[in-house]
Design an enzyme around this catalytic site. Structure first.
Site, PDB file in Angstrom:
ATOM      1  N   HIS A 159      -7.549  -2.618   8.644  1.00  0.00           N
ATOM      2  CA  HIS A 159      -6.881  -3.901   8.403  1.00  0.00           C
ATOM      3  C   HIS A 159      -7.133  -4.882   9.545  1.00  0.00           C
ATOM      4  CE1 HIS A 159      -4.258  -2.983   4.866  1.00  0.00           C
ATOM      5  NE2 HIS A 159      -4.557  -1.756   5.246  1.00  0.00           N
TER       6      HIS A 159
ATOM      7  N   GLU B  26      -6.440  -7.973   9.563  1.00  0.00           N
ATOM      8  CA  GLU B  26      -5.291  -8.892   9.664  1.00  0.00           C
ATOM      9  C   GLU B  26      -4.134  -8.252  10.425  1.00  0.00           C
ATOM     10  OE1 GLU B  26      -3.794  -6.200   6.619  1.00  0.00           O
ATOM     11  OE2 GLU B  26      -5.767  -6.997   7.119  1.00  0.00           O
TER      12      GLU B  26
ATOM     13  N   GLY C 238      -2.500   3.785  -3.902  1.00  0.00           N
ATOM     14  CA  GLY C 238      -2.943   4.751  -4.899  1.00  0.00           C
ATOM     15  C   GLY C 238      -4.381   5.226  -4.776  1.00  0.00           C
TER      16      GLY C 238
ATOM     17  N   GLN D 257     -12.814   0.348  -1.019  1.00  0.00           N
ATOM     18  CA  GLN D 257     -13.077   1.542  -1.810  1.00  0.00           C
ATOM     19  C   GLN D 257     -13.528   1.200  -3.227  1.00  0.00           C
ATOM     20  OE1 GLN D 257      -9.257   3.378  -1.486  1.00  0.00           O
ATOM     21  NE2 GLN D 257      -9.529   3.986   0.646  1.00  0.00           N
TER      22      GLN D 257
ATOM     23  N   ASN E 294      -4.043   2.169   6.888  1.00  0.00           N
ATOM     24  CA  ASN E 294      -3.063   2.704   5.950  1.00  0.00           C
ATOM     25  C   ASN E 294      -3.795   3.117   4.686  1.00  0.00           C
ATOM     26  OD1 ASN E 294      -1.033   3.313   4.188  1.00  0.00           O
ATOM     27  ND2 ASN E 294      -0.413   1.200   3.852  1.00  0.00           N
TER      28      ASN E 294
ATOM     29  N   CYS F 202      -9.597  -2.293   2.814  1.00  0.00           N
ATOM     30  CA  CYS F 202      -8.848  -1.102   2.415  1.00  0.00           C
ATOM     31  C   CYS F 202      -9.159  -0.694   0.971  1.00  0.00           C
ATOM     32  CB  CYS F 202      -7.364  -1.325   2.662  1.00  0.00           C
ATOM     33  SG  CYS F 202      -6.385   0.194   2.676  1.00  0.00           S
ATOM     34  N   LEU F 203      -8.198  -0.814   0.038  1.00  0.00           N
ATOM     35  CA  LEU F 203      -8.471  -0.432  -1.348  1.00  0.00           C
ATOM     36  C   LEU F 203      -9.618  -1.249  -1.916  1.00  0.00           C
ATOM     37  CD1 LEU F 203      -7.723   1.211  -3.878  1.00  0.00           C
ATOM     38  CD2 LEU F 203      -6.074  -0.579  -4.457  1.00  0.00           C
TER      39      LEU F 203
ATOM     40  N   GLY G 236      -5.007   6.822   2.199  1.00  0.00           N
ATOM     41  CA  GLY G 236      -5.059   8.262   1.980  1.00  0.00           C
ATOM     42  C   GLY G 236      -6.368   8.714   1.388  1.00  0.00           C
TER      43      GLY G 236
ATOM     44  N   SER H 122       0.814  -1.215   0.000  1.00  0.00           N
ATOM     45  CA  SER H 122       0.000   0.000   0.000  1.00  0.00           C
ATOM     46  C   SER H 122       0.844   1.260   0.000  1.00  0.00           C
ATOM     47  CB  SER H 122      -0.936   0.013   1.213  1.00  0.00           C
ATOM     48  OG  SER H 122      -1.872  -1.037   1.146  1.00  0.00           O
TER      49      SER H 122
END
Length: 363
Positions: free
Chosen positions: A337, A339, A226, A256, A294, A252-253, A296, A45
């Site tokens: 996260h 994990e 990203g 999204q 983690n 996470c990503l 942005g 990430s």
């Protein structure tokens, strides 16, 4: 040797060069975890980013190959207050300094990381250059133009596997999980394997039809680097996975991208959430958990279609979305996260809920 961090607004910080001796331009972000610097460096990430550790003493337990979260570190540069030159741990097989050199990652020690972090909090995440060259006058103006033009691009393709990888460590009679590798951490795979799952890891650009043809019991969308909105082709394939009846868990990503695939929007946070101490509230129970994060970017909860998904978790600090429950689907996604290696593991139970979804015991 002196080293410099030059931010896009012209602010300059001075320290001592560590790691590889080379110049890089990157997005400068800060990480608040007190331990786990090796896991941070090897988290995909962080591809396209230079990491500022807010905890002042870094490297004191060295580096161990067993703590890697991927095949290599992905950070562009590493910025610390004080680097331990003689680490003490029976597990270590390398020093952090040598680790950075081995993987050609430049860094700076002796930085005023408190001042730098406060600057990023006030002004937002910004680009910067890590260099041992002293820039002045026209050269510095030209450098600042290059710094401002930097963009974190094509990083998901950079960190993802290039062909399917079968991880057969689970039980022979366990569930088959198709993991779409957007930049996955190894502990996501380990968390599934220790629950008896066999995991097939697919490249990020794998067509949905190929994954569905394999008839997995469940699908995992991993974390990754990203701007999520730039992954238009991947989002289109995830929409097809959403339309299937297979249970999906996303982190996470992946969280999204599923939101974008179902019509919601994402936005860039001022300075992001990166650390092992972020409180998230389970909106169904009112319980608050401490999580590792983690990212942005965040899902804009105001853009959710209430007929499609409802919020399941919310960040206690700033109220941003931290999880979604998709209505009429066996799909759960979280921004944090569960994990969480090295920790905390407060929300590890979400993997158990995913198992229940695959067994048809959890909607």
């Amino acid at each position: 040797m002196k080293a410099y961090l030059i931010l896009e607004d012209g602010t300059t910080y001075v320290g001592t060069a560590i790691g590889a001796c080379k110049e890089v331009i990157s997005e400068i972000v800060f990480q608040t975890a007190m331990t786990g610097y090796q896991e941070v460096l090897s988290d995909p990430s962080y591809a396209g980013q230079a990491i500022v550790m807010t905890y002042p003493l870094i490297g004191n337990y060295g580096v161990s190959h067993t703590d890697m979260e991927s095949r290599k570190p992905w950070a562009d540069a590493f910025l610390v207050r004080e680097l331990a030159r003689e680490p003490s741990s029976w597990r270590r097989d390398n020093t952090l300094e040598n680790f950075l050199k081995e993987y050609h990652i430049p860094g700076i020690a002796g930085l005023d990381t408190r001042s730098l972090t406060k600057h990023l909090r006030r002004n937002g995440t910004m680009n910067g250059c890590v260099t041992t060259k002293h820039y002045e006058g026209f050269e510095k103006r030209e450098l600042l133009e290059r710094i401002r033009a930097y963009c974190v691009c094509d990083v998901v393709q950079r960190v993802s596997v290039k062909e399917p990888v079968f991880s057969p460590s689970g039980s022979r009679n366990g569930k088959k999980v198709a993991l779409i590798d957007l930049g996955t951490k190894r502990n996501i795979i380990h968390s599934l394997e220790k629950r008896g799952c066999t995991v097939c890891i697919y490249p990020a650009d794998t067509a949905a039809n190929e994954i569905l043809a394999a008839r997995p019991d469940g699908i995992m969308l991993s974390n990754g680097p990203g701007d999520p909105a730039k992954n238009t082709d991947i989002i289109r394939e995830i929409r097809k996975l959403y339309e299937s009846d297979i249970p999906i868990f996303a982190i996470c990503l992946g969280h999204q991208l599923m939101a974008l695939a179902t019509g919601a929007k994402t936005f860039k946070l001022t300075y992001g959430h990166r650390g092992g101490n972020h409180p998230v509230k389970d909106l169904s129970t009112g319980k608050v958990y401490i999580s590792a994060q983690n990212h942005g970017y965040a899902v804009d909860a105001k853009t959710l279609d209430p007929a499609v998904a409802v919020e399941s978790f919310r960040n206690v600090n700033d109220g941003t979305n931290e999880g979604l429950h998709y209505l009429g689907k066996r799909i759960r996604t979280v921004q944090f996260h569960p994990e969480a290696r090295p920790g905390p593991t407060d929300t590890d139970y979400l993997f158990d809920e995913f198992m229940e979804m695959m067994e048809g015991r959890h909607a």
